[in-house]
Structure formats: structure tokens, C-alpha cells
Design an enzyme around this catalytic site. Sequence first.
Site, PDB file in Angstrom:
ATOM      1  N   LEU A 187       1.752  -5.830   3.230  1.00 28.74           N
ATOM      2  CA  LEU A 187       0.438  -5.435   2.741  1.00 28.74           C
ATOM      3  C   LEU A 187      -0.293  -4.684   3.840  1.00 28.74           C
ATOM      4  O   LEU A 187      -0.274  -5.092   5.003  1.00 28.74           O
ATOM      5  CB  LEU A 187      -0.364  -6.675   2.339  1.00 28.74           C
ATOM      6  N   SER A 188      -0.939  -3.577   3.484  1.00 29.50           N
ATOM      7  CA  SER A 188      -1.770  -2.826   4.410  1.00 29.50           C
ATOM      8  C   SER A 188      -0.933  -2.371   5.611  1.00 29.50           C
ATOM      9  O   SER A 188       0.039  -1.646   5.435  1.00 29.50           O
ATOM     10  CB  SER A 188      -2.973  -3.670   4.832  1.00 29.50           C
ATOM     11  N   ALA A 189      -1.281  -2.822   6.819  1.00 35.96           N
ATOM     12  CA  ALA A 189      -0.477  -2.448   7.981  1.00 35.96           C
ATOM     13  C   ALA A 189       0.954  -2.944   7.854  1.00 35.96           C
ATOM     14  O   ALA A 189       1.866  -2.394   8.472  1.00 35.96           O
ATOM     15  CB  ALA A 189      -1.096  -2.996   9.258  1.00 35.96           C
TER      16      ALA A 189
ATOM     17  N   HIS B 157      -9.641  -3.583  -0.936  1.00 29.99           N
ATOM     18  CA  HIS B 157      -8.400  -3.631  -0.165  1.00 29.99           C
ATOM     19  C   HIS B 157      -8.028  -5.073   0.177  1.00 29.99           C
ATOM     20  O   HIS B 157      -8.840  -5.835   0.705  1.00 29.99           O
ATOM     21  CB  HIS B 157      -8.567  -2.818   1.118  1.00 29.99           C
TER      22      HIS B 157
END
Length: 551
Positions: free
Chosen positions: A227-229, A465
Site C-alpha cells: 500500500l502507498s510506499a 488515501h
Amino acid sequence: MIKNSEGSSLSTETATATVTVQLTGDKAQGWIKGSVMSDPSGRAKAQRFLNVPYALPPVGPLRFKRPVPLGADYRYEVDGTQWGNICSQPSYLLNGVAEPLMEGIKYTEDCLHLNIWTPMGTPPTEGWPVIYWIHGGWLQVGNANHGSRMDPTDLIDDDGGLKCIIVANSHRLNLFGFLACKELRDESSDGSVGNYGFHDQRLGLVWTYENISAFNGNPANITLGGLSAGAYSSHFQLAHEFNFPVIPVIKRISMHSNAMAAQPKTVEESQLQFDQLLEHFGISLELTGSEKLEKLRAIPDQTLAADILKLKLHTFRAVTDGHFVHPETFFRIGGGHFASEFNRRGMSMVIGEVENEENLYREINHPHTSEELLLSLENYYPDKVIKAILPFYSIPPITPTPSLEEIKEAFGIITADGQVYASERLLVKALEDGGVPDSRLLRYRIKWRGSFMERFTPARMGVAHAHDTPLWWFTKRAGMSPRDEDVCRIWLAPYRLFIEGKQKEAAALWWTGKEAGGRPVRTLMPSGEVEIRDDDRWERCTPIAAALSAT
């Protein structure tokens, strides 16, 4: 009040017994003790093995170096019933307030371990499928599923139905994982520099491939996800396998709310950040390279972490080093090499986003002035990339002084585009142009705001987010209603088939109701119903993606 989307409290599932795994392979010997996690009635739901080391502690002279594997003579005698360390990190500002660090956990650069959850029951003959998960946090903060909203116990239990092993990686972050400079390159025996966190992730992935069979896992069925990074990292991990002669261990990939937007900075472009770090800690730039590094390594990790946000360039990112990140990584994505390898290996991908990604970005460490806005972008991207994308946006002028809301709005959408909306569509288009069909390219968007979100984020945030985290982990303890649980089960049904490796069945269920043409996206609507919708962001984002590609 908005709370950290990953959860700031430890998972508190009840451990009712212990269980021991014996490592008897060629690569590892010994034992790892774990816990049997049970519900209030005492019914066993999963087994959990915490703080499993995969490298030597990266401390002292090993700080700012690639991880060193545990030696052949290392014997595992691991009490995996207690949570391990989390990498030293700053406290990010959310709405101007520092996010609290997790209580009861030590924060230190000595953090290279895995947390492993395994299902109850009899595994299939070939072993359980495996998800190797990389956490989010800008590459600056985060942890290996320590938080209660990221606990996968419910997901791999009978009710969640995704019978697989979850391996969560703990790796170095911020300057401990991504500092790069000429001095470190000159010190390295092979010229590699930076990306230490990526190397940590890779070493943990290889450890999983070599040892997961001891946990009844199938090493030939590993899904890389994040997720994300973590999605950003996953993109780089897959590109690394495609671009370098390493053992291919990734079977498929699941990327949530992030992708690579540009070729990372060169070592030379990263030098200013290193020099600012030295100046901040009173280390003379006139010293030799070895003297600079000696003094920097002598500073306690907590001192370094506490001052990161005092730096102008405080975000430490990937670097083009030629050892982990190929100099043509980004070119090869747009030029067809990435899609060609993807097709040659018969790979598949889940990739998508939530409805309001920008609503969190605008609140985290946001700039306050137009000058700070440009400096914030410099933390993420090389100068040529910033120049390429700025014409697509209305940047608040320096005079008259813009309002804080104008600054936050601009920062939120620019960051969301670069991190998620444009970068994902750049990758999707490259794969489509390379002949990858939508049966192996499973796109999604989350518009549904489950009732559980009210516990940690106000309605004005929409579906921001990372706020879909409990959905993907089926985290019932996040406060899900029976309706929430039903929605999650329906949404996760094709994802379960995807993880199991049943690609045709997964695609058929994923795209139920899809009509020919358009840019289909499986969408979880605000009502909780699943629909196939056309990508209404494609026209706005693809020109930005094209500008990124041109850099």
C-alpha cells in the site's frame, strides 16, 4: 479528528497457545516459536510468528550499507511471540499535530525482521499461497503490520476465507534506508549506494522464498503486495527482477494507491540532501568522505530521526544507483521491456486507488506557502520532472499571499497525481500497449465509505488515501457492522482467487458485468454495491503521465 490510517495501537488479538516451526532447510536451521491466535470462545483463528530476523542488525559500521544476510552457521532460536522493533522515524504532522509513535515498541534502526501469519487447517498439497507485504508510509514511516487495523488474522480465518500466509516486511526507512551521496558510493566495494531499504525488502523476500515451506507455504506462489510506499516499493522490486540477473520469486503483484512516477534522482542530484544533513549536525563539508561518514554513524539513531523534519530536504527516496535501480528503469516501462517481461512470465496485477487520495496528502506535512510547495515537490522528484508537471496545475502565486487552503489543495492534488492517479495510469497504459489484457490487469476504485471509517476519520475526508486498509485486511475489529462485513466479503471474493493463482476465475468474477470497450475499473460504489465503471480520470491524468514519461 483524523487518526493515522495505519493504526497507532498494537494489534491485541488473543494468544491462547504457542506453536513451534522447525527450520531444517539448506539455508536456515533452528526453531521459531509463535502464537496461536484465538477468538473469545477459544477457537483458533491463525498462527502468528513475530520478529523473525532475516539479516544482521544494520548498526554501527553497517549503518548506510546493504543488509548482510545471516551466516550459514546462524542458528534460529526465536521467541516469535513478542513484537519486534520498528525503524527509527520522525513523527509526521497530521493537521499540524505530530502523530504519536506506537506505545510498547522500541524504535531503532535494528529492525530487519519479518512478521508471519499462517492459516489454521490443512494446507493444500503444494502449500498455502503467500502474500509478501510491504507497508506504506512515504518510505519514511510505518511498520510491518504492527497496527490493529492491519492485522490479517480475520482475513485468513474461515470467515475471511483468504487461506494464505501473510509475510510483512520490516525494513529501514527515511535516511537509514535511502540516504545517498558520493561519499557512500566511494566507500562501497561495488559502487552501490542508497536504496538500502529496497535491499532489505529484497533480502526478506528471498528469505521467504527459501524458508516459507517450513510454515506450509508454497514458494512458487508468492504475491508481492503493498500500500502507498509499499506499492511504490513493489513496483521497484518487480522492475529489479526484470532488469537484473536475480532469481525470479514474484508470481504476481498487488499495488494499492501508488506506482513509480519517474526515474529516481541520481546520486549527484541527491548530494545536496546529504550535505544539508551534515551541516545540520555540524559536520564540516571540508572533511574527507570517510571522516564525514564516521561522524554521521556516531550520531544515535534516535537523534537523527528526531531531526529529520527540520531539514529542508527531509524526504529520503529511491536513487538511480545502477545496482538496485537500473538507469533505464523508467524508460523500460514506457518502452515496452517491462510489459514484455510481464507477459513472458504470464504475470497478473491488481492495481487501483480510492476516491479521494488527495484528501490525506493535503493534511500530512503540508506546505504553508508557495515557496514551501515547490520545495515539497523537490523532496519527491528531480527538477526536470517538476518542470514537466507544473504546467498542468494552478500554482498559487507568491503575491498576494495565498490562503493555507489554496496551498493545501494544490499540494494535495499534485501529490495525489504523482503518487497515484497519473503514475498508476502511466503503468496501466504501458502494460496495455504491451499487450497485457484486462484479464491480467485487474483495476479498481474504492468509493465506499464503510461505517467503520467513522472511528478514525471524519466524513469530510471521504475515502482518502489508505483509508481502505481495513477493507483489504477484513479487519472486523476496526468496528465493522454486519453490512460492512458482507460488503468486504463480496469485494474480496475475486481477490482471494487472484491470490490463490486461479487467474481465469479471478478475472471472470472481477469483471462481472463488464461491457466491451472503454477503460473498465471495478468500482466499489458509495452504496456498497460493486459496478464496472469507465475510468473518468483517464483523460485528465494521461497527459500528465505522458509528460512524466518524456522525462
